[in-house]
Design an enzyme around this catalytic site. Sequence first.
Site: not given
Ligand code: ASN
Length: 358
Positions: A27, A75-77, A108, A297
């Site tokens: 992001t 995007d790190s996903s 992420d 937890c």
């Molecule tokens: N979806 C974004 C990512 O992980 C979230 C972020 O960077 N805030 O690339």
Amino acid sequence: MAMPPYSPLASSIASQERILVIYTGGTIGMQQHANGLAPGGDFATRMTKALAQLPLAHQQSLPAYDVVSYSTLIDSSAATPLTWQQLARDVSSQLTVYAGFVIIHGTDTLSWTAASLAYQLQGLDRPVIVTGAMRPLEAPGSDALDNLHGALQFAAKRELQEVAIYFAGQLLRGVRAIKQHSEALNAFASPNYPLLGERVGDDFVYYPSRGLALQQRGAPRFELPDYRLINQGEVVRIMLWPGITAWQLETWLGDSRVKGALLQLWGAGNLPDDPHLLDVLAKASGEGKLLAAISQCPQGGIQLGAYAAGHGLSDAGILAGDDMTPEAAFTKLAHLLAQPISLEDQRQRFLTPLIGER
Ligand code: ASN
């Protein structure tokens, strides 16, 4: 995901005092495209422009830096173990050229990448700071500038010799961190280990007594195994839920492609009192799979056998992950399974603290 075979680093004019910034996406660098936010390019120019907004005294205290961008920004996903491997190899190949490193990453899966880097870059003798932002660099009220500023400041601290995350004024051990908020700017926490440092007013303060530096004497002893060996689903993560059945567990663990598993048990290490569940675990472990357990937890650790229902776990060959984060335990299993060492060595090393992860 296609990562470049190698980053175009060779032409950088670098001195031992400079920081290398590696931009992977996230992001922080996103811009509005036709389908919504997506990683934007020319990060070097945009970063310089953003840092020029800092008060002059802060600008003057910044270290010199070079920026390299990956050719496929994500995007790190979309990150995989191969992304972790690429980053570790890029840091390793430039290690002696730069005084420190900043990795710009989506939030992420940022803590997964940081944990993996810590295992690969064992014995690190300089800082590797992973950061990102919850809002894009150019968005109003963005946290990106503050995070970049702090990451650069900590990357220039010679006494800091490990992989850390800088985010929202806090420096966290990379292999101890989790993303704990999906919206707040203060998105990361280190539930079972104190902060390594923090921003106090205009100062960026490192707490050396909490760092790894004192324990890491000698030359770096990086371990850069071939992560293609664990990039096809060889390691799985199974979080218990009320009503989980033995056949469901068997579906995961009985598959011959699965070589290791992280189990997230209840509380202090409990699981349902169903002997069939233990049978499935004992069978998988008897087949030579590397099985480890932590708690669901976020805070505290597990003690196998504290409850009668969880008593059979040690006998079933399950390794206790103590108070490790899911990120730390999973990437450690993956890291050990990618190496040509015996199952006994893998088991033993899982139980041994390698880089302050437990
Ligand atoms: N979806 C974004 C990512 O992980 C979230 C972020 O960077 N805030 O690339």
